[in-house]
Design a protein around this motif. Structure first.
Motif, mmCIF file in Angstrom:
data_model
loop_
_atom_site.group_PDB
_atom_site.id
_atom_site.type_symbol
_atom_site.label_atom_id
_atom_site.label_comp_id
_atom_site.label_asym_id
_atom_site.label_seq_id
_atom_site.Cartn_x
_atom_site.Cartn_y
_atom_site.Cartn_z
ATOM 1 N N LEU A 157 65.549 0.531 -5.914
ATOM 2 C CA LEU A 157 64.378 1.189 -6.508
ATOM 3 C C LEU A 157 63.473 1.755 -5.416
ATOM 4 C CD1 LEU A 157 62.536 1.866 -8.919
ATOM 5 C CD2 LEU A 157 61.537 -0.423 -8.671
ATOM 6 N N ALA A 158 63.296 1.023 -4.332
ATOM 7 C CA ALA A 158 62.461 1.514 -3.228
ATOM 8 C C ALA A 158 63.043 2.789 -2.635
ATOM 9 C CB ALA A 158 62.329 0.440 -2.150
ATOM 10 N N TYR A 159 64.369 2.867 -2.549
ATOM 11 C CA TYR A 159 65.003 4.094 -2.073
ATOM 12 C C TYR A 159 64.660 5.275 -2.992
ATOM 13 C CZ TYR A 159 68.020 1.198 0.967
ATOM 14 O OH TYR A 159 68.505 0.332 1.911
ATOM 15 N N GLY A 160 64.766 5.030 -4.296
ATOM 16 C CA GLY A 160 64.432 6.085 -5.247
ATOM 17 C C GLY A 160 62.968 6.492 -5.161
ATOM 18 N N HIS A 194 54.708 -11.434 -5.619
ATOM 19 C CA HIS A 194 54.246 -10.602 -4.513
ATOM 20 C C HIS A 194 54.459 -11.235 -3.147
ATOM 21 C CE1 HIS A 194 50.862 -13.253 -5.520
ATOM 22 N NE2 HIS A 194 50.518 -13.157 -4.242
ATOM 23 N N THR A 195 55.069 -12.427 -3.124
ATOM 24 C CA THR A 195 55.272 -13.118 -1.856
ATOM 25 C C THR A 195 56.427 -12.476 -1.088
ATOM 26 O OG1 THR A 195 54.476 -15.186 -2.793
ATOM 27 C CG2 THR A 195 55.793 -15.316 -0.767
ATOM 28 N N ILE A 196 56.188 -12.154 0.146
ATOM 29 C CA ILE A 196 57.216 -11.509 0.962
ATOM 30 C C ILE A 196 58.414 -12.422 1.097
ATOM 31 C CG2 ILE A 196 57.740 -10.707 3.298
ATOM 32 C CD1 ILE A 196 55.010 -9.543 3.431
ATOM 33 N N GLY A 197 59.571 -11.781 0.921
ATOM 34 C CA GLY A 197 60.802 -12.537 1.055
ATOM 35 C C GLY A 197 61.372 -12.967 -0.271
ATOM 36 N N ASP A 198 60.665 -12.735 -1.407
ATOM 37 C CA ASP A 198 61.201 -13.107 -2.696
ATOM 38 C C ASP A 198 62.481 -12.363 -2.955
ATOM 39 O OD1 ASP A 198 59.116 -14.766 -3.085
ATOM 40 O OD2 ASP A 198 58.040 -13.510 -4.534
ATOM 41 N N ALA A 199 63.362 -12.978 -3.688
ATOM 42 C CA ALA A 199 64.599 -12.321 -4.081
ATOM 43 C C ALA A 199 64.369 -11.467 -5.283
ATOM 44 C CB ALA A 199 65.658 -13.383 -4.369
ATOM 45 N N ALA A 200 65.289 -10.544 -5.509
ATOM 46 C CA ALA A 200 65.170 -9.662 -6.666
ATOM 47 C C ALA A 200 65.515 -10.431 -7.920
ATOM 48 C CB ALA A 200 66.096 -8.467 -6.505
ATOM 49 N N ARG A 210 48.212 -7.875 -4.547
ATOM 50 C CA ARG A 210 47.649 -8.789 -5.546
ATOM 51 C C ARG A 210 48.441 -8.851 -6.848
ATOM 52 N NH1 ARG A 210 41.039 -8.614 -5.062
ATOM 53 N NH2 ARG A 210 40.965 -9.154 -2.836
ATOM 54 N N ILE A 211 49.288 -7.863 -7.093
ATOM 55 C CA ILE A 211 50.111 -7.915 -8.303
ATOM 56 C C ILE A 211 51.569 -7.727 -7.910
ATOM 57 C CG2 ILE A 211 48.224 -6.958 -9.679
ATOM 58 C CD1 ILE A 211 49.783 -4.333 -9.859
ATOM 59 N N ASN A 212 52.445 -7.934 -8.871
ATOM 60 C CA ASN A 212 53.874 -7.681 -8.674
ATOM 61 C C ASN A 212 54.067 -6.290 -8.076
ATOM 62 O OD1 ASN A 212 56.525 -6.546 -9.482
ATOM 63 N ND2 ASN A 212 56.802 -8.561 -10.397
ATOM 64 N N ARG A 213 54.817 -6.189 -6.988
ATOM 65 C CA ARG A 213 54.919 -4.926 -6.279
ATOM 66 C C ARG A 213 55.701 -3.861 -7.040
ATOM 67 N NH1 ARG A 213 54.995 -7.592 -0.218
ATOM 68 N NH2 ARG A 213 52.728 -7.498 0.004
ATOM 69 N N GLU A 266 50.383 10.739 -4.797
ATOM 70 C CA GLU A 266 51.082 10.922 -3.522
ATOM 71 C C GLU A 266 50.938 9.694 -2.633
ATOM 72 O OE1 GLU A 266 50.065 13.266 0.564
ATOM 73 O OE2 GLU A 266 49.646 14.337 -1.299
ATOM 74 N N ILE A 267 49.694 9.266 -2.388
ATOM 75 C CA ILE A 267 49.484 8.125 -1.496
ATOM 76 C C ILE A 267 49.935 6.826 -2.155
ATOM 77 C CG2 ILE A 267 47.121 7.558 -2.218
ATOM 78 C CD1 ILE A 267 48.528 7.621 1.386
ATOM 79 N N GLY A 268 49.789 6.739 -3.477
ATOM 80 C CA GLY A 268 50.215 5.529 -4.180
ATOM 81 C C GLY A 268 51.704 5.289 -4.043
ATOM 82 N N CYS A 269 52.504 6.343 -4.214
ATOM 83 C CA CYS A 269 53.957 6.203 -4.089
ATOM 84 C C CYS A 269 54.354 5.862 -2.660
ATOM 85 C CB CYS A 269 54.651 7.495 -4.541
ATOM 86 S SG CYS A 269 54.644 7.769 -6.316
ATOM 87 N N ILE A 270 53.683 6.469 -1.686
ATOM 88 C CA ILE A 270 54.004 6.193 -0.285
ATOM 89 C C ILE A 270 53.741 4.727 0.045
ATOM 90 C CG2 ILE A 270 53.275 6.641 2.090
ATOM 91 C CD1 ILE A 270 52.803 9.556 1.250
ATOM 92 N N ILE A 271 52.567 4.220 -0.349
ATOM 93 C CA ILE A 271 52.187 2.852 0.011
ATOM 94 C C ILE A 271 53.002 1.818 -0.756
ATOM 95 C CG2 ILE A 271 50.319 1.156 -0.160
ATOM 96 C CD1 ILE A 271 48.377 3.371 0.606
ATOM 97 N N THR A 272 53.094 1.964 -2.065
ATOM 98 C CA THR A 272 53.767 0.932 -2.864
ATOM 99 C C THR A 272 55.268 0.893 -2.597
ATOM 100 O OG1 THR A 272 53.897 2.478 -4.748
ATOM 101 C CG2 THR A 272 52.032 0.959 -4.692
ATOM 102 N N SER A 273 55.889 2.049 -2.356
ATOM 103 C CA SER A 273 57.322 2.038 -2.042
ATOM 104 C C SER A 273 57.558 1.413 -0.674
ATOM 105 C CB SER A 273 57.899 3.459 -2.082
ATOM 106 O OG SER A 273 57.291 4.295 -1.109
ATOM 107 N N GLY A 274 56.680 1.701 0.291
ATOM 108 C CA GLY A 274 56.814 1.117 1.623
ATOM 109 C C GLY A 274 56.623 -0.389 1.621
ATOM 110 N N VAL A 275 55.645 -0.868 0.862
ATOM 111 C CA VAL A 275 55.405 -2.304 0.773
ATOM 112 C C VAL A 275 56.575 -2.999 0.085
ATOM 113 C CG1 VAL A 275 53.933 -4.060 -0.283
ATOM 114 C CG2 VAL A 275 52.893 -2.084 0.826
ATOM 115 N N LEU A 276 57.123 -2.365 -0.955
ATOM 116 C CA LEU A 276 58.237 -2.963 -1.688
ATOM 117 C C LEU A 276 59.473 -3.102 -0.799
ATOM 118 C CD1 LEU A 276 59.491 -3.999 -4.334
ATOM 119 C CD2 LEU A 276 60.062 -1.627 -4.899
#
Length: 441
Positions: A242-245, A435-441, A308-311, A351-361
């Motif tokens: 999904l992050a790739y998309g 939202h914890t880093i490292g969680d599995a899908a 703060r929420i599910n990425r 524009e900025i929302g997609c850049i930031i949220t996809s990068g964080v995900l």
């Protein structure tokens, strides 16, 4: 021996042997790189008309062609400059990049044909690729892990400031110079010369202000084949896929705004409102500035939301705003009406929302063993988005309507939005702290 307290600057925990001037030089690079990257595509309508006499009905295809091949050059050059910056250090590669960009910008208005313009654009693209590659790596070089998020957020702020300087100063220069008595051709030459001089000075500053050597390998150091193989294998994680998309959408959005927004407004201003090309370009810069200003203000909001929420849910919100903002342009005929301002606000936020949220995900989901390949493939996905936006957007701009590129990417954003919603529903409730880093899908 320096203490940890002595190695803090701007609230960041600095890596070993990194100084405050090194950090300031890095953030100046972030500001100027975006400034120059925005200037070339957004000033292009003025160049195509006043210097090359390209008919407006061909502007979309010509702009798309230039962007397409420039992105191909960037993809190839990044694969070269990543290993070079690891071997010889970020400082010489970054300085080289700005100096090459300076040469390309200075030569740009001297092209007499589209072919010559393309060759110069490729030279500029090589310089931009060198700078982009090192900027990605310098964050890892300069700050410790506990400051990586704040450092990236500050980088986004500097990017926004650079984009604003471009639209409110650099794009206004042709009109300012013409009002001072210069002809359109003279104003164009002087404008590109001024910007080239700034890029040259920046290159020299990089060669003296950045830290010598490198600390961490660049994520672009792997070969394209290795990135593709390991990146695709990692896409078995549904969230990485999904992050790739989302990267495809985010980078495509960025190209659409940078190229076709300005082209739409300037062409309409000259043909329907009788404005000079310089005045129309200045007016276009103001409207693009609104979009970039909203992106600048929205960046910290989306960053906080993503923590703060599910990425995936944060990405859904960004995609929704993007789809509505880009899609609403289908109702706009006159880009000088207030309705266009509303679209610009939504487009900037999307524009900025997609850049930031996809990068964080993707940062959350990328496995440590193949983090470089995943981030590299994420970047390649964005590059493909730029290529598609360049070709399809240029065709739709010329053969359908000026809002065609925006409507097209609204549809693409809507498709990825549906994908994200289905994934979020399928994985809802599987994790207590999504939202914890490292969680599995």
């Amino acid at each position: 021996m320096a203490t940890q307290q002595e190695r803090r600057f701007l609230g960041l925990s600095l890596a070993e042997n990194v100084t405050a001037p090194n950090v300031l030089t890095f953030y100046f690079a972030c500001l100027t790189a975006i400034m120059f990257a925005s200037f070339i595509p957004q000033s292009q309508p003025f160049l195509l008309t006043e210097f090359l006499n390209i008919p407006q009905e061909r502007h979309g295809m010509v702009s798309g062609l230039l962007n397409f091949w420039a992105e191909i050059a960037i993809i190839i050059a990044v694969a070269i400059f990543g290993p070079l910056s690891d071997r010889f250090g970020r400082r010489p590669v970054t300085g080289f990049g700005f100096l090459v960009m300076s040469a390309g910008i200075a030569l740009y208005p001297h092209a007499s044909t589209v072919g010559e313009l393309l060759i110069i654009r490729l030279v500029y693209a090589v310089g931009l690729a060198a700078v982009t590659t090192t900027i990605v790596a310098l964050v890892a070089d300069y700050v410790q892990d506990d400051s990586r998020g704040r450092a990236t957020g500050l980088q986004g702020v500097m990017n926004g400031v650079g984009a604003m300087i471009c639209v409110f100063l650099l794009l206004q220069l042709p009109a300012i110079l013409q009002r001072g008595g210069a002809s359109a051709h003279e104003a164009g030459i002087q404008t590109y010369s001024i910007v080239a001089a700034i890029s040259f000075i920046t290159g020299i500053l990089m060669l003296t202000g950045l830290k010598a050597g490198s600390r961490a390998p660049s994520e672009h150091s792997e070969s394209l084949l290795s990135i593709a193989r390991n990146g695709l294998r990692a896409a078995r994680d549904a969230r990485i896929a999904l992050a790739y998309g989302a990267s495809f959408v985010a980078r495509g959005n960025l190209m659409i705004v940078g190229t076709f927004f300005t082209l739409w407004v300037t062409n309409y201003g000259t043909t329907e409102m009788g404005m000079s090309r310089a005045d129309a370009l200045a007016r276009a810069g103001m409207i693009v500035g609104i979009a970039q200003g909203c992106a600048l203000m929205g960046a910290p909001l989306f960053g906080i939301m993503a923590d703060r929420i599910n990425r995936v849910r944060a990405l859904i919100i960004a995609l929704l705003v993007s789809a509505i903002g880009y899609g609403s342009t289908i109702f706009i005929h006159d880009p000088f009406t207030p309705g266009m301002i509303v679209c610009a606000v939504l487009i900037g936020l999307g524009e900025i929302g997609c850049i930031i949220t996809s990068g964080v995900l993707v940062a959350q989901q990328a496995p440590e063993s193949h983090r470089g390949a995943v981030i590299g493939f994420f970047t390649l996905s964005g590059a493909v988005g730029i290529l598609v936006a360049s070709v399809v957007g240029g065709y739709l701009f010329d053969t359908w309507r000026a809002s065609g590129p925006f409507v097209f990417f609204s549809i693409v954003a809507a498709l990825v939005l549906v994908w994200a919603i289905l994934l979020e529903r399928r994985t809802a409730g599987l994790e207590a702290q999504p939202h914890t880093i490292g969680d599995a899908a």
